[in-house]
Design an enzyme around this catalytic site. Structure first.
Site, PDB file in Angstrom:
ATOM      1  CG  HIS A  63      -2.149  -0.824   1.039  1.00 33.58           C
ATOM      2  ND1 HIS A  63      -2.151  -2.177   1.275  1.00 33.58           N
ATOM      3  CD2 HIS A  63      -3.403  -0.499   0.653  1.00 33.58           C
ATOM      4  CE1 HIS A  63      -3.365  -2.654   1.049  1.00 33.58           C
ATOM      5  NE2 HIS A  63      -4.137  -1.662   0.658  1.00 33.58           N
ATOM      6  CG  HIS A 108       2.324  -3.333   6.259  1.00 30.23           C
ATOM      7  ND1 HIS A 108       3.044  -4.305   5.617  1.00 30.23           N
ATOM      8  CD2 HIS A 108       1.258  -3.071   5.467  1.00 30.23           C
ATOM      9  CE1 HIS A 108       2.433  -4.610   4.489  1.00 30.23           C
ATOM     10  NE2 HIS A 108       1.347  -3.878   4.372  1.00 30.23           N
TER      11      HIS A 108
END
Length: 150
Positions: A63, A108
């Site tokens: 992303h 993440h």
């Protein structure tokens, strides 16, 4: 990012900016490929305490990398090709916020996001260098033509 990745090049092409549309597709497509290669190489698992369970590997953040390549390329095009430098900060801020959400959701680690941003920036620089070397910018071509006419 998917709508920007599809609608952005289509709108650019429809408006007659074929080169800019291709540049955006190249930036995004290369970013996807680079991200997958890096994920396969590092093989880092995702955090186990994610608020949203996400499949796949963690490092680097896809992303973050794709946000930087997509919105970074759009920011470059807006500033250099369309004379709209006021769009640079909002587009880059949006990319930054996308990365922050990945850390907030525990999808993440912060290092994954930072590496994603770094990879995205590196890919954009490589794209710009490649375009400068292999694809004459319009201003340079016009400048050469004017010199020939004199």
């Amino acid at each position: 990012m998917l709508p920007a990745g599809i609608i952005g090049p289509l709108l650019l092409r429809r408006a007659g900016y074929h080169r800019e549309a291709l540049e955006l597709v190249l930036a995004m497509g290369g970013g996807i490929l680079l991200n997958q290669l890096l994920k396969a190489y590092f093989g880092r698992p995702r955090p186990s305490n994610a608020l949203l369970q996400t499949l796949g590997l963690s490092f680097p953040s896809g992303h973050a990398m794709l946000a930087m390549t997509t919105y970074g390329c759009l920011a470059w095009l807006m500033a250099k090709h369309f004379g709209r430098p006021g769009w640079v900060a909002p587009l880059l801020l949006w990319a930054g916020l996308i990365g922050l959400t990945r850390v907030y959701l525990h999808a993440h680690y912060a290092t994954d996001v930072l590496a994603g941003f770094a990879g995205g920036i590196a890919w954009l620089v490589a794209c710009r260098l490649g375009i400068k070397l292999f694809w004459k910018e319009e201003r340079e071509v016009l400048g050469d033509s004017e010199e020939v006419m004199r």
